[in-house]
Scaffold this motif. Sequence first.
Motif, PDB file in Angstrom:
ATOM      1  N   ARG A 131       1.584  61.347  39.255  1.00  0.00           N
ATOM      2  CA  ARG A 131       2.014  61.117  37.951  1.00  0.00           C
ATOM      3  C   ARG A 131       3.097  62.184  37.186  1.00  0.00           C
ATOM      4  O   ARG A 131       4.134  61.888  36.703  1.00  0.00           O
ATOM      5  CB  ARG A 131       0.730  60.908  36.910  1.00  0.00           C
ATOM      6  N   TYR A 150      -3.195  53.515  28.597  1.00  0.00           N
ATOM      7  CA  TYR A 150      -3.990  52.387  28.562  1.00  0.00           C
ATOM      8  C   TYR A 150      -5.221  52.497  27.795  1.00  0.00           C
ATOM      9  O   TYR A 150      -5.640  53.726  27.816  1.00  0.00           O
ATOM     10  CB  TYR A 150      -4.311  51.910  30.393  1.00  0.00           C
ATOM     11  N   TYR A 154      -6.395  50.111  34.009  1.00  0.00           N
ATOM     12  CA  TYR A 154      -5.121  50.859  34.467  1.00  0.00           C
ATOM     13  C   TYR A 154      -4.609  49.512  35.086  1.00  0.00           C
ATOM     14  O   TYR A 154      -4.892  48.785  35.606  1.00  0.00           O
ATOM     15  CB  TYR A 154      -5.528  51.860  35.493  1.00  0.00           C
ATOM     16  N   GLY A 155      -3.007  49.481  34.644  1.00  0.00           N
ATOM     17  CA  GLY A 155      -1.970  48.523  34.801  1.00  0.00           C
ATOM     18  C   GLY A 155      -2.192  47.199  34.201  1.00  0.00           C
ATOM     19  O   GLY A 155      -1.388  45.982  34.604  1.00  0.00           O
ATOM     20  N   TYR A 271       6.302  55.965  45.014  1.00  0.00           N
ATOM     21  CA  TYR A 271       5.009  56.172  44.255  1.00  0.00           C
ATOM     22  C   TYR A 271       4.611  54.445  44.169  1.00  0.00           C
ATOM     23  O   TYR A 271       5.391  53.643  44.170  1.00  0.00           O
ATOM     24  CB  TYR A 271       4.995  56.434  42.638  1.00  0.00           C
ATOM     25  N   GLU A 272       3.322  54.189  43.760  1.00  0.00           N
ATOM     26  CA  GLU A 272       2.951  52.594  43.493  1.00  0.00           C
ATOM     27  C   GLU A 272       3.103  52.389  42.207  1.00  0.00           C
ATOM     28  O   GLU A 272       2.544  53.006  41.351  1.00  0.00           O
ATOM     29  CB  GLU A 272       1.376  52.492  43.789  1.00  0.00           C
ATOM     30  N   ASN A 273       3.881  51.193  41.774  1.00  0.00           N
ATOM     31  CA  ASN A 273       4.139  50.985  40.466  1.00  0.00           C
ATOM     32  C   ASN A 273       2.855  50.393  39.843  1.00  0.00           C
ATOM     33  O   ASN A 273       2.150  49.545  40.444  1.00  0.00           O
ATOM     34  CB  ASN A 273       5.112  49.702  40.409  1.00  0.00           C
ATOM     35  N   GLU A 274       2.428  50.836  38.652  1.00  0.00           N
ATOM     36  CA  GLU A 274       1.241  50.332  38.003  1.00  0.00           C
ATOM     37  C   GLU A 274       1.242  49.114  37.540  1.00  0.00           C
ATOM     38  O   GLU A 274       0.095  48.491  37.353  1.00  0.00           O
ATOM     39  CB  GLU A 274       1.044  51.562  36.790  1.00  0.00           C
ATOM     40  N   GLU A 275       2.196  48.471  37.337  1.00  0.00           N
ATOM     41  CA  GLU A 275       2.169  47.031  36.884  1.00  0.00           C
ATOM     42  C   GLU A 275       2.238  46.086  38.208  1.00  0.00           C
ATOM     43  O   GLU A 275       1.546  45.028  38.042  1.00  0.00           O
ATOM     44  CB  GLU A 275       3.559  46.793  36.162  1.00  0.00           C
TER      45      GLU A 275
END
Length: 358
Positions: A131, A150, A154-155, A271-275
């Motif tokens: 993050r 949030y 999450y997401g 990184y992994e996109n949170e959406e």
Amino acid sequence: MSINIYATHTMLAAVNQMLPRATFLRDRYFPTNESTDMFPTEDVLVEYKDGNKKMAPVVMPRKGGITIEREGYTTQRYTPPLVAPQRPLTIDDLNKKGFGENLFSQRTPAQRQAEILGQDLADFDEMHGAREEYIAAQCMMNNGYKLRQYADKYGSSDFKEYEIRFYSEASNPSIYTPTIDWDDPNADIIADLTVMIRMLTSKGLPATEIVVNPDVADTIINNPKIQKLLDNMRINLGNIAPTLLPAGAASIGKINVQGRVIEIISYDEQYENEETGVLEYYIPSGQVILTAPAAGRGLYGAVTQLEQTDSQFHTYMGKRVPKYTADAKGEVRELKVSSRPLFIPKNKSPWVTAKVLK
């Protein structure tokens, strides 16, 4: 005398002894001074100055001196965003064989809890590091950043936006737009870099390196004009010096731009996109950032939390603040690690960004 491994001070000591995840952008461009950048309150003071190149005045003999006003600077108070992943621990987790543990292990649940705690703290540090790296990248590319806060999952779509920007103009003054994409045969990369460098040096700010997405690095390397300027002894695509650059970053060479030596750094960490859940580059495709090390600062606000041991609120200074809660009836423990990071520029607009490939 037994030690309560879930006591906040015990976990804080463990967190402070852990080697933090190495993150290139955060560590190189937003260093944290433990004595000045760690705040005892949730709010932090953000200060940054405009660059200038004023000369000292020439004064007539026997006329004393010329009064020069002190340069102004911007000071604002911000509440950093709260980053707080948490994870439950149940008796089922303690009864399960741990990763790498012998199938017929005789270890008891009580013996496993310390190991699980250590692994959870390490996992959360990785998440916090990711993050913070995202915030660092967004700050350099956008001269500020937007984050999703949030409320529950999450997401999900249930969030409020946290936004901060470090300029007062209608649009970001740190953006440069080249007239021709760099993969075009007619592109003049050196000319574009010259303009970008002067956007910084005209304000008295340093410009020593350019951080790029791997596709831009390939374009630069394959550009005939650049190949003539590169110090071939510095081109090393297969080896990273870990004491200088962490995983994901590699120096591909240095070029002389109108007498200024600029190091080219390719950064391919993702990184992994949170959406969407899709992996994305911290430095997007076609993007470049011209700046210098330590162009920003990493600030951390304090974390205030209700402790279960005495049912009182306690405030902790630190980059990572752990907390655990226990539900005796449900036989569940929950571990949370909180942080309040705020990454800011040292001077106004100490970086220049450009989209050089479609």
